[in-house]
Design a protein around this motif. Structure first.
Motif, mmCIF file in Angstrom:
data_model
loop_
_atom_site.group_PDB
_atom_site.id
_atom_site.type_symbol
_atom_site.label_atom_id
_atom_site.label_comp_id
_atom_site.label_asym_id
_atom_site.label_seq_id
_atom_site.Cartn_x
_atom_site.Cartn_y
_atom_site.Cartn_z
ATOM 1 N N VAL A 133 1.640 -2.913 4.256
ATOM 2 C CA VAL A 133 0.972 -3.868 3.446
ATOM 3 C C VAL A 133 -0.301 -4.117 3.887
ATOM 4 C CG1 VAL A 133 3.323 -4.796 2.746
ATOM 5 C CG2 VAL A 133 2.067 -5.921 4.655
ATOM 6 N N ARG A 134 -0.956 -4.887 3.195
ATOM 7 C CA ARG A 134 -2.414 -5.471 3.363
ATOM 8 C C ARG A 134 -2.193 -7.087 3.005
ATOM 9 N NH1 ARG A 134 -5.544 -2.763 0.254
ATOM 10 N NH2 ARG A 134 -6.349 -1.291 1.842
ATOM 11 N N LYS A 135 -2.661 -7.690 3.829
ATOM 12 C CA LYS A 135 -3.001 -9.203 3.629
ATOM 13 C C LYS A 135 -3.827 -9.625 2.728
ATOM 14 C CE LYS A 135 -0.903 -10.700 7.984
ATOM 15 N NZ LYS A 135 -0.935 -11.788 9.160
ATOM 16 N N GLY A 136 -3.655 -10.538 1.988
ATOM 17 C CA GLY A 136 -4.707 -10.769 1.011
ATOM 18 C C GLY A 136 -3.937 -10.936 -0.402
ATOM 19 N N LYS A 137 -4.755 -11.297 -1.522
ATOM 20 C CA LYS A 137 -4.129 -11.562 -2.984
ATOM 21 C C LYS A 137 -4.417 -10.145 -3.728
ATOM 22 C CE LYS A 137 -4.451 -16.358 -3.384
ATOM 23 N NZ LYS A 137 -5.223 -17.563 -4.015
ATOM 24 N N GLY A 138 -4.724 -9.106 -2.996
ATOM 25 C CA GLY A 138 -4.840 -7.673 -3.602
ATOM 26 C C GLY A 138 -6.333 -7.548 -4.504
ATOM 27 N N GLY A 139 -6.540 -6.528 -4.988
ATOM 28 C CA GLY A 139 -7.980 -6.237 -5.403
ATOM 29 C C GLY A 139 -8.983 -5.827 -4.576
ATOM 30 N N LEU B 53 -11.404 -6.905 -2.978
ATOM 31 C CA LEU B 53 -11.912 -7.744 -1.926
ATOM 32 C C LEU B 53 -10.761 -7.819 -0.821
ATOM 33 C CD1 LEU B 53 -13.536 -10.894 -3.484
ATOM 34 C CD2 LEU B 53 -14.745 -9.018 -2.602
ATOM 35 N N SER B 54 -9.743 -7.357 -1.245
ATOM 36 C CA SER B 54 -8.582 -7.538 -0.173
ATOM 37 C C SER B 54 -8.593 -6.261 0.820
ATOM 38 C CB SER B 54 -7.290 -7.523 -0.742
ATOM 39 O OG SER B 54 -6.891 -6.129 -1.437
ATOM 40 N N ARG B 55 -9.552 -5.246 0.552
ATOM 41 C CA ARG B 55 -9.757 -3.978 1.208
ATOM 42 C C ARG B 55 -10.048 -4.308 2.941
ATOM 43 N NH1 ARG B 55 -11.437 0.724 -2.717
ATOM 44 N NH2 ARG B 55 -10.223 0.327 -4.527
ATOM 45 N N LYS B 56 -10.602 -5.509 2.958
ATOM 46 C CA LYS B 56 -11.171 -5.780 4.400
ATOM 47 C C LYS B 56 -9.799 -6.475 5.010
ATOM 48 C CE LYS B 56 -15.875 -6.079 3.285
ATOM 49 N NZ LYS B 56 -17.284 -6.770 3.085
ATOM 50 N N GLY B 57 -8.851 -6.753 4.331
ATOM 51 C CA GLY B 57 -7.890 -7.750 4.990
ATOM 52 C C GLY B 57 -6.909 -6.682 6.107
ATOM 53 N N GLU B 58 -6.181 -7.425 6.988
ATOM 54 C CA GLU B 58 -5.398 -6.962 8.001
ATOM 55 C C GLU B 58 -4.340 -6.063 7.307
ATOM 56 O OE1 GLU B 58 -2.446 -8.084 11.552
ATOM 57 O OE2 GLU B 58 -3.271 -9.628 10.414
ATOM 58 N N THR B 59 -3.980 -4.849 7.815
ATOM 59 C CA THR B 59 -2.694 -4.038 7.349
ATOM 60 C C THR B 59 -1.665 -4.021 8.431
ATOM 61 O OG1 THR B 59 -3.848 -1.929 8.108
ATOM 62 C CG2 THR B 59 -4.016 -2.681 5.794
ATOM 63 N N LEU B 60 -0.419 -4.048 7.916
ATOM 64 C CA LEU B 60 0.611 -4.066 9.092
ATOM 65 C C LEU B 60 1.862 -3.380 8.567
ATOM 66 C CD1 LEU B 60 2.262 -7.485 9.364
ATOM 67 C CD2 LEU B 60 0.386 -7.119 7.696
ATOM 68 N N THR B 61 2.647 -2.692 8.795
ATOM 69 C CA THR B 61 4.043 -2.192 8.731
ATOM 70 C C THR B 61 4.976 -3.284 9.041
ATOM 71 O OG1 THR B 61 3.129 0.102 8.704
ATOM 72 C CG2 THR B 61 5.611 -0.159 8.829
ATOM 73 N N LEU C 208 0.899 -1.389 0.135
ATOM 74 C CA LEU C 208 0.064 0.045 -0.158
ATOM 75 C C LEU C 208 0.933 1.375 0.059
ATOM 76 C CD1 LEU C 208 -2.583 -0.883 2.629
ATOM 77 C CD2 LEU C 208 -2.681 -1.429 0.191
ATOM 78 N N ASP C 209 2.022 1.158 0.670
ATOM 79 C CA ASP C 209 2.897 2.305 0.583
ATOM 80 C C ASP C 209 4.245 1.878 1.022
ATOM 81 O OD1 ASP C 209 3.708 5.058 0.692
ATOM 82 O OD2 ASP C 209 1.874 5.646 2.058
ATOM 83 N N VAL C 210 5.277 2.812 0.922
ATOM 84 C CA VAL C 210 6.621 2.425 1.486
ATOM 85 C C VAL C 210 6.901 3.867 2.460
ATOM 86 C CG1 VAL C 210 7.257 0.688 -0.076
ATOM 87 C CG2 VAL C 210 7.927 3.046 -0.486
ATOM 88 N N ALA C 211 7.976 3.542 3.228
ATOM 89 C CA ALA C 211 8.420 4.714 4.025
ATOM 90 C C ALA C 211 9.873 4.912 3.736
ATOM 91 C CB ALA C 211 8.262 4.526 5.646
ATOM 92 N N ILE C 212 10.310 6.142 4.049
ATOM 93 C CA ILE C 212 11.743 6.433 3.663
ATOM 94 C C ILE C 212 12.290 7.253 4.941
ATOM 95 C CG2 ILE C 212 11.551 6.771 1.138
ATOM 96 C CD1 ILE C 212 11.515 9.763 1.468
#
Length: 427
Positions: free
Chosen positions: A138-144, A146-154, A118-122
């Motif tokens: 990042v977001r877990k899942g295969k993208g697209g 439907l993945s918007r409900k997936g867990e996000t983490l840095t 989803l993003d990267v940090a500098i």
């Protein structure tokens, strides 16, 4: 930036203004350039791609960046104006890294779950002027969708793998979101400088209206390339969303069988407007005009006219005047009576009939009027748009100054500026 500076997520830098030390704006951030390194070492950030006021994209090394804070970037003031050209070892951070599908690194270094970037940090390294990409959001899942409900983490850069692999079918939702606030012309410029693969992916992620606006601002080669990679039904929908004159210009570049196939898939009313424009020579008033000017009947009032002028999707050139015609009030109209300029509408009471305000002394253009004569007409009468009327007196459309300029400038005007220099960039 001082050591220990906060981490910055790159999506927050898209379109951020770049200033020199005295406060003059140099341009805006278009992208960032990084170099991947062997193993799992974080990529080194080489610099920023800055779109300067002439719309040229230039490279500014990170060693020339003295501040990245409060929604602005500060440089040393020494900017090399050579056009940026991406090297094979370089990656565009926004254009190529966002939306990638990579894998988390599991215990023992094994590849784990697939995630979407989803993003990267500098962050700037302590006691040095070097910058690195150190975190990945990042977001877990295969993208697209439907993945918007997936867990996000840095995670740390070393906590994911797969950035160096070529990816087919890469998503573009997050890149599109990053560029959401760009004007169509600026988004078109960003799209033009992506790789053909990435350009097609981003185009597929845009909605029909947004893609139509962007296509109108792209060079013909890019328009044809993008349209050719869309499914025919989607291509027809996008053509319907374009201004008829721009859609006709694009279709005129396609083989006749492709033209006809797409026109058949379009709504009959939209297709009819485009077919009418295709019947005229390209560099004539008929070939340049739009078939959707503001048309009012003689019994309309100033209040009616101003309500039409206020429509958000109108270009400034089309909103600068209304055309008074007898019914029908769709082009080709009934008898054309004259033009009422926006400034005149502001001077008269709201209940005044537009038929009493028409500038009937202004001669209209014929559809076969050649481009040089159209240009002279706009210049002579200080107009930003001109009515196009056929022999029977019906209004066919209006020629706007932006369409005239598009045909007066060189075909590659988006790619060239005055005092062109060699390509490349320094480290």
């Amino acid at each position: 930036m001082a050591a220990g500076a906060p981490r910055i997520f790159v999506s927050h830098l898209a379109g951020v203004p770049v200033f020199d030390p005295v406060g003059d704006q140099v341009g805006r951030v278009s992208d960032l350039v990084a170099m991947l390194r062997v193993g799992r070492r974080p990529p080194r950030l080489l610099g920023m791609v800055v779109e300067v006021l002439s719309r040229r994209r230039v490279f500014v090394p990170m060693t020339r960046i003295t501040g990245v804070e409060s929604g602005q970037v500060i440089t040393t003031g020494v900017v090399n104006m050579r056009r940026f050209e991406q090297r094979p070892t370089e990656r565009l951070v926004l254009g190529e890294l966002l939306d990638r599908r990579v894998r988390l690194v599991g215990p023992g270094g094994q590849e784990g779950e697939e995630v979407t970037v989803l993003d990267v940090a500098i962050q700037q390294l302590p006691a040095r002027r070097d910058w690195e990409i150190d975190k990945v959001f990042v977001r877990k899942g295969k993208g697209g969708v439907l993945s918007r409900k997936g867990e996000t983490l840095t995670v740390e850069w070393s906590g994911v793998t797969g950035f160096s692999l070529e990816e087919h079918g890469q998503g573009a939702e997050n890149l599109v979101a990053t560029f959401e606030k760009l004007r169509p012309a600026d988004l078109a410029n960003a799209l033009h400088h992506l790789s053909p693969k990435r350009r097609a992916e981003v185009a597929a992620a845009l909605d029909d209206d947004r893609l139509a606006d962007v296509l109108e601002e792209l060079p013909e080669d890019d328009q044809i390339e993008i349209l050719g990679k869309l499914k025919e039904e989607r291509a027809a929908d996008v053509l319907e969303a374009m201004d008829p004159d721009d859609a006709a210009d694009l279709l005129s570049e396609l083989p006749e069988e492709d033209q006809e196939r797409l026109l058949t898939l379009m709504r009959p009313d939209d297709a009819a407007d485009v077919r009418r424009l295709l019947a005229y020579e390209e560099r004539t008033a008929g070939g340049l005009m739009t078939t959707e000017p503001i048309v009012l009947r003689p019994d309309a009032t100033v209040a009616d006219a101003l309500a039409r002028v206020r429509q958000q999707d109108l270009s400034p050139a089309l909103a600068a005047q209304v055309y008074v015609c007898r019914p029908p009030d769709e082009t080709p109209t009934g008898k054309y009576l004259g033009t009422v300029h926006f400034q005149r509408l502001l001077r008269d009471p709201p209940f005044t009939l537009v038929s009493s305000l028409v500038d009937s002394d202004l001669p209209p253009l014929g559809p076969d009027t050649p481009l040089p004569a159209v240009t002279s007409y706009l210049a002579a009468y200080n107009m930003v748009a001109a009515p196009v009327v056929d022999e029977s007196g019906s209004l066919l459309g209006a020629v706007t100054v932006d369409d005239v300029l598009d045909h007066l400038l060189p075909d590659d005007w988006r790619e060239t500026e005055f005092h062109e220099e060699g390509a490349g960039h320094g480290g």
